[in-house]
Enzyme design. Structure first.
Site, PDB file in Angstrom:
ATOM      1  N   HIS A 470       0.838  -1.205   0.000  1.00  0.00           N
ATOM      2  CA  HIS A 470       0.000   0.000   0.000  1.00  0.00           C
ATOM      3  C   HIS A 470       0.875   1.258   0.000  1.00  0.00           C
ATOM      4  O   HIS A 470       0.701   2.153  -0.834  1.00  0.00           O
ATOM      5  CB  HIS A 470      -0.917  -0.017   1.226  1.00  0.00           C
ATOM      6  CG  HIS A 470      -1.805   1.173   1.362  1.00  0.00           C
ATOM      7  ND1 HIS A 470      -3.148   1.159   1.054  1.00  0.00           N
ATOM      8  CD2 HIS A 470      -1.543   2.451   1.787  1.00  0.00           C
ATOM      9  CE1 HIS A 470      -3.665   2.365   1.265  1.00  0.00           C
ATOM     10  NE2 HIS A 470      -2.713   3.161   1.716  1.00  0.00           N
ATOM     11  N   GLU A 471       1.810   1.312   0.947  1.00  0.00           N
ATOM     12  CA  GLU A 471       2.659   2.510   1.035  1.00  0.00           C
ATOM     13  C   GLU A 471       3.535   2.658  -0.209  1.00  0.00           C
ATOM     14  O   GLU A 471       3.816   3.769  -0.656  1.00  0.00           O
ATOM     15  CB  GLU A 471       3.505   2.483   2.309  1.00  0.00           C
ATOM     16  CG  GLU A 471       2.694   2.496   3.604  1.00  0.00           C
ATOM     17  CD  GLU A 471       1.638   3.594   3.680  1.00  0.00           C
ATOM     18  OE1 GLU A 471       1.813   4.662   3.052  1.00  0.00           O
ATOM     19  OE2 GLU A 471       0.612   3.382   4.355  1.00  0.00           O
ATOM     20  N   HIS A 474       1.714   4.548  -2.902  1.00  0.00           N
ATOM     21  CA  HIS A 474       1.870   6.007  -2.750  1.00  0.00           C
ATOM     22  C   HIS A 474       3.250   6.440  -3.247  1.00  0.00           C
ATOM     23  O   HIS A 474       3.399   7.455  -3.931  1.00  0.00           O
ATOM     24  CB  HIS A 474       1.734   6.405  -1.281  1.00  0.00           C
ATOM     25  CG  HIS A 474       0.342   6.382  -0.745  1.00  0.00           C
ATOM     26  ND1 HIS A 474      -0.703   7.019  -1.368  1.00  0.00           N
ATOM     27  CD2 HIS A 474      -0.175   5.807   0.383  1.00  0.00           C
ATOM     28  CE1 HIS A 474      -1.814   6.838  -0.651  1.00  0.00           C
ATOM     29  NE2 HIS A 474      -1.517   6.094   0.403  1.00  0.00           N
ATOM     30  N   HIS A 477       3.538   6.590  -6.993  1.00  0.00           N
ATOM     31  CA  HIS A 477       2.797   7.748  -7.502  1.00  0.00           C
ATOM     32  C   HIS A 477       3.676   9.000  -7.430  1.00  0.00           C
ATOM     33  O   HIS A 477       3.671   9.839  -8.342  1.00  0.00           O
ATOM     34  CB  HIS A 477       1.532   7.929  -6.646  1.00  0.00           C
ATOM     35  CG  HIS A 477       0.418   8.643  -7.337  1.00  0.00           C
ATOM     36  ND1 HIS A 477      -0.763   8.949  -6.711  1.00  0.00           N
ATOM     37  CD2 HIS A 477       0.290   9.121  -8.599  1.00  0.00           C
ATOM     38  CE1 HIS A 477      -1.564   9.581  -7.556  1.00  0.00           C
ATOM     39  NE2 HIS A 477      -0.945   9.703  -8.705  1.00  0.00           N
TER      40      HIS A 477
END
Length: 678
Positions: A470-471, A474, A477
């Site tokens: 998940h991290e 980010h 991105h």
């Protein structure tokens, strides 16, 4: 005399050299520079021209932001009383400067002139987007307010920053402040590696027994596996009452929450909005609080039958199988649910989280994760050199061919003085600087996993692996953007309720056999995860997804109602309780004070925005469907996702990026299907 390392913002932060005494002089000097840049840019010396303005002000504010970002980062990952005091001393001045810059009428007028000019209308699409965001943000920052209203707006920002920081400190101190020294007997059922770690923690203090804390790598296994019901109750109670009136008075967040909510409503009124939720949604995809509330209630209605079934199954299982542990279907309490859930899961699917954990060694997981990123996005990841703040922190670079794309710090382990949770933060963004140099992005990726014990590598639960992915979503991105314009590169300028798309998208890899067989190696034998065990995990994937979905809706709906209903601060508990009665299938005990440690909305920028997680799940589940259609490692689909979503950053509306990838608007069907609620 050596120069102040906080003033050296050209390269990577000099973490090993930063000292408390550097903070005040460095930040004061950088504030003076930013102040001078602001005065220069609003003067006639700088024409109303995009390049001319961005060559002056962002250069100074980015330098200030980077130094302050380093100070803030260390306050979160290595907090000491001295560092915290120095940070808090400078927080008002930094807040005051950025509030004043954001509402400066002269600067606002200059940006309006740029937008209205022929040159402004001919700007590239990313620059048009950046300019539109700046104009919108000036209005939201009070640039159109006058006199007393403007002064009051500034006071609200300064006080809110102070309250948010204090709230966060209370949560950290309440988490760090609890410990219980348990006997070996009390830890019956708890995994062996947790027993070793807690024993070592007690020994390090010269204490007998096992040191139990509220840090998740310790708290969760005890409440999940521990057979001692009294110990589970003690831990649950301490965790659920952190930073509330039921603990030490000096750490109670009640008054801080009330004042923050009241100040936010006052800010909304000053800006001409009926409530703070309306203000919060201006830069987001959702258009109104009512739209969000309808979305959450619709999702709750779909999830509730599944949640009721989940609870019924737990009660039935406890009744039939757990009387030896003092449990029946009727007497289940909140501190029993994780324990009963784990027992039911083991019985139904014939495996335990503990068994799975032995296959997820930290080095192998990282190697597998990096391999996915390299395969799909055509990059290479390798270790790099940089100063770090703790000897467990690693630093990496991402290259495409011979070209540096970005770099990141990886801080994975829980420790005292480190804020709970997991997050990505930027060190600097991609930017073609005014002097013509392309600045590459750098990120922090932070988690709170159990550290290695003895000579074995750290073991991650499957939930930990999902959090790591998940991290990294980010991080990608931020790091893989190809936009070079200040304010819209990477995650900058992306709507808050779309910013979770890439992070939640990455979680899907953790449920693919092709991925997990490359991601796993048993800590003792080196064998990959057996297919049979994976099939059991997959069968259990949506175990209790109804209850879990309702829990997230409870948080999102509480947050939205607290910020959409002026006066909610008078009885926060009443709003939270009303939401629980509406959506929950199992009411927590009356003493539960989860809002007192809900840092996301009171100290983390998610105020009237926590719904974003469910909103973005719709986007990410639909985006993942494209990979399901073509294959997880399909390079062509990976390239389309890279170009449409990751590289575009905030240079266009998130819906445009989504449609560029999927060819249509998102549908909720994929989410419901993924969660077994179709």
């Amino acid at each position: 005399m050596n120069p102040n390392p906080l003033l050296q913002t050209a390269g990577l932060p000099l973490f090993a050299e930063f000292r408390v005494e550097h903070i005040k002089p460095a930040i004061e000097a950088l504030l003076r520079d930013a102040e001078a840049a602001l005065e220069r840019v609003v003067s006639d010396a700088v024409p109303a021209n995009y390049d001319a303005v961005t060559a002056v002000l962002p250069v100074a504010t980015e330098r200030l932001g980077r130094a302050w970002g380093a100070v803030n980062h260390l306050n979160e990952v290595l907090s000491t009383p001295e560092w915290r005091a120095a940070y808090n001393e400078m927080l008002p001045a930094v807040t005051e400067y950025f509030t004043r810059q954001g509402s400066d009428e002269r600067l606002y007028a200059k940006y309006k002139s740029i937008a209205a000019s022929p040159e402004g209308k001919a700007l590239s699409a990313p620059r048009q987007q950046a300019l539109a965001h700046w104009l919108r943000d000036f209005v939201l920052s009070g640039a159109e307010l006058q006199g007393a209203a403007k002064a009051r707006y500034a006071q609200i920002q300064e006080r809110s920053a102070e309250l948010g920081q204090k709230y966060s400190e209370h949560v950290l101190d309440a988490t760090d402040g609890f410990s219980y020294y348990a006997s070996a007997d009390e830890l019956d059922g708890v995994p062996e590696d947790v027993k070793q770690a807690t024993r070592a923690a007690a020994e390090a203090e010269g204490k007998p027994g096992h040191k139990i804390t509220l840090h998740l790598p310790c708290y969760l296994p005890v409440i999940q596996y521990g057979t001692n019901r009294a110990l589970r109750e003690k831990l649950y109670t301490a965790h659920a009452t952190r930073a509330s009136e039921l603990g030490p008075a000096e750490l109670d967040n009640t008054a801080l929450m009330q004042e923050l909510l009241a100040l936010r409503q006052e800010e909304a009124a000053l800006l001409g909005y009926p409530n703070f939720a309306e203000v919060s949604l201006v830069p987001k995809m959702a258009t109104s609080p009512q739209q969000v509330i309808t979305f959450l209630r619709d999702l709750a209605a779909r999830a509730k039958p599944y949640g009721e079934r989940d609870l019924q199954e737990l009660r039935g299982f406890a009744e039939a199988n757990l009387s030896a542990f003092g449990l029946t279907g009727a007497n289940l309490q909140a501190w029993d649910l994780p324990f009963v859930s784990e027992k039911l899961k083991e019985a139904r699917y014939a495996f335990s989280e503990q068994e799975v954990k032995q296959y997820f060694t930290e080095p192998k997981v990282l190697q597998g994760l990096f391999n996915i990123i390299e395969t799909l996005f055509g990059v290479a990841i390798r270790e790099d050199q940089a100063q770090v703040w703790h000897d467990s922190v690693k630093f990496y670079r991402i290259d495409r061919g011979q070209t540096l794309v970005g770099q990141f710090y990886l801080d994975l382990h829980a420790r005292p003085g480190k804020r709970p949770g997991a997050w990505m933060d930027d060190v600097r963004g991609r930017w073609l600087r005014p002097e013509g140099v392309l600045q590459t992005p750098v990120a922090h990726l932070v988690c709170n996993f159990a550290a290695p014990v003895g000579d074995k590598p750290a073991l991650l639960t499957h939930d930990d692996v999902t959090t790591l992915f998940h991290e990294f979503g980010h991080g990608l991105h931020h790091l893989l953007t190809q936009i070079s314009d200040y304010g819209v590169a990477g995650i900058s300028g992306v709507e808050w309720d779309a910013v979770e798309l890439p992070s939640q998208f990455m979680e899907n890899f953790c449920w693919e056999w092709e991925v997990l067989k490359r991601l796993t190696a048993h800590v003792d034998t080196g064998e990959p995860l057996p297919r049979e065990l994976f099939d059991k995990m997959l069968a259990a994937k949506n175990f209790q997804s109804g209850m879990q979905t309702l829990r997230q809706i409870e948080f999102g709906l509480s947050d939205m109602r607290l910020h959409a209903e002026p006066g909610s601060e008078r009885d926060v508990q009443a709003v939270v309780d009303a939401v629980r009665r509406e959506v929950s299938v199992f009411m927590p005990p009356a003493f539960n004070r989860s809002q007192h440690s809900f840092s996301h909305i009171f100290a983390g920028g998610y105020s009237a925005g926590y719904y974003s997680y469910k909103w973005a799940e719709v986007l990410s589940a639909d985006a993942w469907s494209a990979f399901e259609e073509t294959g997880v490692f399909n390079a062509e689909t990976g390239a389309r996702y890279l170009h449409a979503i990751l590289e575009a950053g905030g240079s266009r509306p998130a819906m445009d990026s989504f449609k560029a990838f999927r060819g249509r608007e998102p549908s909720i069907d994929a989410l419901l299907r993924h969660q077994g609620m179709a």
